[in-house]
Design a protein around this motif. Structure first.
Motif, short mmCIF file in Angstrom:
data_model
loop_
_atom_site.label_atom_id
_atom_site.label_comp_id
_atom_site.label_asym_id
_atom_site.label_seq_id
_atom_site.Cartn_x
_atom_site.Cartn_y
_atom_site.Cartn_z
N LEU A 102 2.88 38.23 24.68
CA LEU A 102 2.31 39.36 25.41
C LEU A 102 2.22 39.08 26.92
N HIS A 103 1.91 37.84 27.27
CA HIS A 103 1.73 37.49 28.69
C HIS A 103 3.06 37.46 29.45
N GLU A 104 4.19 37.41 28.72
CA GLU A 104 5.49 37.32 29.37
C GLU A 104 6.19 38.67 29.50
N ILE A 105 5.89 39.59 28.59
CA ILE A 105 6.65 40.85 28.53
C ILE A 105 6.12 41.83 29.58
N PRO A 106 6.96 42.28 30.50
CA PRO A 106 6.51 43.22 31.52
C PRO A 106 6.42 44.64 30.97
N ARG A 107 5.52 45.41 31.52
CA ARG A 107 5.41 46.81 31.13
C ARG A 107 6.66 47.56 31.62
N GLY A 108 7.17 48.46 30.78
CA GLY A 108 8.35 49.24 31.14
C GLY A 108 9.64 48.64 30.64
N ALA A 109 9.60 47.45 30.03
CA ALA A 109 10.82 46.83 29.49
C ALA A 109 11.21 47.52 28.19
N ASP A 110 12.51 47.75 28.01
CA ASP A 110 12.97 48.34 26.76
C ASP A 110 13.57 47.27 25.83
N ARG A 111 13.62 46.03 26.33
CA ARG A 111 14.18 44.92 25.54
C ARG A 111 13.70 43.62 26.17
N TRP A 112 13.32 42.66 25.29
CA TRP A 112 12.88 41.38 25.83
C TRP A 112 13.27 40.28 24.84
N VAL A 113 13.86 39.21 25.36
CA VAL A 113 14.30 38.11 24.53
C VAL A 113 13.21 37.05 24.45
N VAL A 114 12.87 36.66 23.20
CA VAL A 114 11.85 35.64 22.98
C VAL A 114 12.38 34.62 21.99
N ASN A 115 11.70 33.50 21.90
CA ASN A 115 12.06 32.50 20.90
C ASN A 115 11.21 32.73 19.65
#
Length: 243
Positions: free
Chosen positions: A56-69
């Motif tokens: 949650l602390h890494e994902i910016p608001r407004g992103a439609d896709r985010w890569v995580v491990n």
């Protein structure tokens, strides 16, 4: 003869009625299976929501896709997000979808639990109709279906009116041993509760509708009698024409 033609006609009409009920049940069963199929990934939906919360602390608001491990697999994966919602709201969206699918799957399983016994019952009734040899046996099947709610009470008949009980079919094995066959559910019940002794041998084809077969002899059976009884059980089952 006329009586035989009437029996064939009555069997065809009753078969058509039971088949109609079965077709409706098959359709309902297909719908529940589709629900279960579409709900298979409910745990995955739950996990995606948990992944969003974990990052949650890494994902910016407004992103439609985010890569995580992914901490379960150790591999990177892309999370699909609704850019109009906050990361927290996206996580809740996955949780809600998971909960809906879980509830739908539970309801579908409950429906299947009601439908499948009815299907099995009516399949056994179809076999009973097919093997019925007299109008009395067919009348018992028809009355059984009325009592179970699958047929309406026929005009002019009195509710609860009892017919004379038909008897199981009797055979003699090559060894002279009596073999009894129930050709409908009432005859099967009669065999199980009134006629069969604790020392008799009971046979039934596994995994499909079929008649109860009782050999009036204690174990071990002579081989010719066993073969005869097995053949009778196979013949009076839905698998009579199978390999």
């Amino acid at each position: 003869c006329l009586a035989q033609k009437q029996l064939v006609s009555s069997k065809a009409a009753l078969t058509a009625s039971v088949s109609d009920h079965l077709d409706r049940l098959y359709k309902r069963l297909s719908i529940q299976n589709d629900v279960l199929l579409s709900s298979q990934n409910q745990e995955e939906e739950q996990h995606l929501g948990e992944l969003i919360l974990a990052y949650l602390h890494e994902i910016p608001r407004g992103a439609d896709r985010w890569v995580v491990n992914d901490y379960l697999t150790g591999e990177d994966r892309a999370l699909k997000l609704d850019p109009t919602q906050t990361p927290q709201e996206n996580a809740q969206r996955y949780f809600k979808r998971s909960a809906r699918k879980k509830a739908a799957a539970k309801a579908a399983q409950a429906q299947k639990g009601e439908i499948e016994p009815q299907v099995a019952y009516l399949q056994s009734v179809l076999l009973s109709i097919d093997t019925a040899g007299t109008s009395t046996e067919l009348g018992e099947i028809r009355e059984e279906l009325r009592e179970a709610g699958y047929l309406r009470q026929s005009p002019g008949s009195k509710k609860g009116e009892k017919q004379q009980q038909s008897q199981p079919v009797r055979f003699r094995s090559p060894d002279g041993i009596e073999i009894l066959v129930g050709r409908n559910n009432r005859q099967n019940d009669l065999l199980a509760t009134r006629i069969a002794r604790s020392t008799d041998i009971w046979l039934h084809v596994q995994g499909m509708p079929g008649s109860h077969v009782v050999v009036r002899h204690r174990a071990p059976l002579p081989s010719d009698t066993m073969v005869a009884a097995l053949n009778i059980a196979a013949y009076y089952s839905r698998g009579r024409n199978s390999s």
